[in-house]
Design an enzyme around this catalytic site. Structure first.
Site, PDB file in Angstrom:
ATOM      1  N   ASP A  83      27.771  45.917  28.064  1.00  0.00           N
ATOM      2  CA  ASP A  83      29.106  46.625  28.439  1.00  0.00           C
ATOM      3  C   ASP A  83      28.762  48.304  28.906  1.00  0.00           C
ATOM      4  O   ASP A  83      27.851  48.776  28.491  1.00  0.00           O
ATOM      5  CB  ASP A  83      29.782  46.610  27.076  1.00  0.00           C
ATOM      6  CG  ASP A  83      31.158  47.340  26.957  1.00  0.00           C
ATOM      7  OD1 ASP A  83      32.120  46.707  27.466  1.00  0.00           O
ATOM      8  OD2 ASP A  83      31.406  48.296  26.412  1.00  0.00           O
ATOM      9  N   GLU A 112      10.225  37.821  27.255  1.00  0.00           N
ATOM     10  CA  GLU A 112       9.415  37.370  26.081  1.00  0.00           C
ATOM     11  C   GLU A 112       9.583  36.081  25.701  1.00  0.00           C
ATOM     12  O   GLU A 112       8.958  35.278  24.975  1.00  0.00           O
ATOM     13  CB  GLU A 112       9.510  38.422  24.722  1.00  0.00           C
ATOM     14  CG  GLU A 112       8.843  39.685  24.961  1.00  0.00           C
ATOM     15  CD  GLU A 112       9.267  40.414  23.873  1.00  0.00           C
ATOM     16  OE1 GLU A 112       9.540  40.222  22.873  1.00  0.00           O
ATOM     17  OE2 GLU A 112       8.932  41.790  23.913  1.00  0.00           O
TER      18      GLU A 112
HETATM   19  C1  BGC Z   1      34.952  46.439  27.989  1.00  0.00           C
HETATM   20  C2  BGC Z   1      36.124  46.993  27.586  1.00  0.00           C
HETATM   21  C3  BGC Z   1      36.077  48.107  26.241  1.00  0.00           C
HETATM   22  C4  BGC Z   1      35.215  49.178  27.108  1.00  0.00           C
HETATM   23  C5  BGC Z   1      34.760  50.010  26.055  1.00  0.00           C
HETATM   24  C6  BGC Z   1      34.507  47.695  28.766  1.00  0.00           C
HETATM   25  O1  BGC Z   1      34.369  48.072  29.898  1.00  0.00           O
HETATM   26  O2  BGC Z   1      35.333  45.423  28.978  1.00  0.00           O
HETATM   27  O3  BGC Z   1      37.171  45.960  26.972  1.00  0.00           O
HETATM   28  O4  BGC Z   1      37.273  48.678  26.031  1.00  0.00           O
HETATM   29  O5  BGC Z   1      34.253  48.554  27.686  1.00  0.00           O
HETATM   30  O6  BGC Z   1      33.647  49.489  25.172  1.00  0.00           O
END
Ligand code: BGC
Length: 568
Positions: free
Chosen positions: A224, A273
């Site tokens: 993310d 790993e």
């Molecule tokens: C995720 C979102 C989230 C954001 C903050 C992103 O890009 O896909 O759903 O709200 O990151 O974590």
């Protein structure tokens, strides 16, 4: 590309005989767990619900599941506010449920990629609670980004920055002695304090988390906000306007800094790993030309490409997008990824059915994140027709296709969510200007009737509209021309036909005159994909029809339709 393990003795083998390149042309199905299937009846989807639907995923024909966050969370941002990275939210299951789910998926030949959220924790994470109790300048505060405020008593935020969800990016804390204190940075909601990746402890903890889930058998990680981790904030912070004007060329204070790749080099060592190595896919909203670094063999290995999602439904736009991204993939040695929908954007059936924005700056299909599809101008049938054509086009491309739960049912965005039921922080932080992303996160309809259309025994945590009935799995299961059966056929064929990850653009005889609206390419093994982006029918090219996005009743390819053909 091969990810050769550098470790002396690779630690686990998740699936016997697994091809280390399995991800290169995988169809990966994103599950937003709280809205997929609810086994325990609390209105929130859960891991046992996923286990109960493994047969559905197998019939659908996907190669892997990407599971959005399932960690303990107050759900300030749908689970992207993580309290504990090495546990399961009690509302959706336990670690034991996780083990049962992963073994069910693996037995069905489906791999599992989990979401990891390293840019920020939640404000309930033990580190943040500790930071609140610790004094200014303490090691506990150093795991986050704390600053003194401006003004005589520090009453103003350290800068005028706005968060991505709207509203200020700094929030002031109350010090342990009860006085108003320092401010902390949150690029997203205030419940999501940004971590300080200059702190070694942060690195070590995430390496531990990667091993924790890898040892439990996960096959990879979706990362993310992968472009946000490394930050270099000067003593005198620039203004928001200055920040916006700073090029994102590797030296921007926050986004896409060059040194972020040092983090992923460490992660790659952990991935290697294992045998086969784990995979990573970066969610990095960066300039396309900077994407290959995230996708390199020394880094995460793959990166999301959102260009197709942003392209208008036009032959030339699709062609340019595909050609450019295949070149980029070649540069990184990775395969390209393709995305039309996910949990952050208006579903593509709706995007393609909305008119161009009034100011004419954006073409039909690109006005995503716009009012959740609430526009009365939505042409639902056109949108779905184009979505089916675009999906079939996407599934024919070389590379990995990332699908979002419900797109195989042709679901539209749910516009009719009352304000009182909305959950997305973007709705609360930008009052009035965005309804947010709840409309694509409404629990799936499995049956045509029942309290929550088969999602669970009782209610669903977001209200489902009546029209879900006709889109349910039950309604589509045996209907030959349903969207669900189009996906099933295409995914099965994709496996059977899969060869080298290349394509060759072709001009079709007989399509002259309409050639600007018809896009065709050949894949190795002698099959072609043809999309008619125009509204008028064109002659159907020669060949054996394998699958089409609309029924073909005569020797024509109708408007806004894709067909796959085996060449004679
Ligand atoms: C995720 C979102 C989230 C954001 C903050 C992103 O890009 O896909 O759903 O709200 O990151 O974590």
């Amino acid at each position: 590309m091969s990810f050769t393990s550098t470790a002396a003795a690779p630690r686990t083998t998740t699936a016997e005989g697994t091809d280390p390149q399995w991800w290169r042309q995988a169809a990966v199905y994103q599950i937003y767990p709280r809205s997929f299937a609810d086994a325990d009846g609390n209105g929130i989807g859960d891991l046992r619900g996923i286990t109960s639907r493994v047969g559905y995923l197998q019939d659908l024909g996907v190669d892997a599941v990407w599971l959005s966050p399932f960690y303990p969370s107050a759900l300030a941002d749908g689970g992207y506010d993580v309290d504990d990275y090495r546990d399961v939210d009690l509302k959706i299951g336990t670690l034991d449920d996780f083990d049962v789910m992963i073994s069910g998926l693996h037995s069905a030949g489906i791999r599992l990629i989990v979401d990891i959220v390293p840019n920020h924790t939640s404000d309930r994470h033990e580190w943040f609670l500790e930071a609140l109790q610790a004094p200014k300048g303490s090691p506990a505060r150093d795991r986050y980004i704390f600053r003194d405020g401006l003004g005589e008593t520090g009453e103003q935020p350290p800068s005028d920055w706005t968060s991505i969800f709207g509203g200020p990016a700094w929030t002031r804390i109350t010090e342990p002695d009860g006085t108003p204190g320092q401010w902390f940075l949150h690029s997203f909601a205030k419940e999501q304090p940004d971590l300080n990746w200059r702190n070694r402890e942060v690195h070590e903890d995430f390496l531990r988390t990667l091993r924790f889930w890898s040892d439990r058998g996960v096959d990879g990680f979706r990362v993310d906000v992968a472009h946000g981790l490394s930050k270099d904030l000067p003593a005198n912070l620039p203004s928001q306007a200055e920040l916006d004007a700073t090029p994102k060329d590797g030296a921007h204070p926050i986004w896409d800094r060059d040194e972020v790749h040092e983090i992923y080099r460490e992660w790659r060592e952990v991935f290697n790993e294992y045998n086969p190595p784990k995979i990573g896919v970066a969610e990095a909203w960066v300039d396309s030309a900077r994407r290959p670094k995230y996708a390199s063999a020394e880094g995460l290995g793959q990166a999301f490409n959102f260009d197709l999602l942003e392209a208008s439904f036009e032959a030339e736009a699709f062609r340019e997008t595909v050609a450019f991204n295949l070149e980029l993939a070649a540069k990184s040695g990775s395969s390209s990824t393709w995305v039309l929908s996910n949990h952050d954007v208006v579903r593509h059936a709706t995007r393609y059915g909305l008119p161009p924005k009034a100011d004419g700056e954006e073409k039909a299909g690109t006005n995503w994140l716009l009012n959740g599809g609430a526009s009365p101008e939505l042409q639902a049938e056109t949108g779905l027709r184009r979505a089916r054509a675009a999906s079939l086009f996407e599934l024919a491309l070389p590379g990995s296709a990332y699908l979002y739960q419900g797109e195989e049912l042709g679901l539209h965005e749910v516009a009719e969510i009352p304000d009182a039921d909305r959950q997305d922080p973007t709705f609360f932080r930008s009052p009035g200007s965005s309804v947010g992303r709840d409309g694509c996160r409404v629990p799936l309809p499995w049956s045509s009737e029942g309290a929550s259309f088969g999602f669970g025994p009782e209610h669903a945590h977001l209200p489902q509209p009546d029209w879900f009935s006709g889109h349910s799995v039950q309604a589509q299961d045996t209907a030959e021309d349903s969207t669900l059966n189009m996906y099933r056929r295409a995914l099965q064929l994709r496996r059977e036909l899969q060869g080298e990850d290349t394509l060759e653009w072709i001009e079709l005889p007989g399509a002259e005159g309409s050639s600007t609206e018809v896009l065709a390419f050949r894949r190795p093994g002698g099959w072609i994909c043809v999309t008619n982006f125009g509204e008028q029918a064109v002659p159907l090219p020669a060949g054996e029809v394998l699958v089409s996005s609309q029924p073909l009743r005569s020797e024509v390819l109708p408007g806004e339709t894709t067909v796959w053909l085996r060449e004679h």
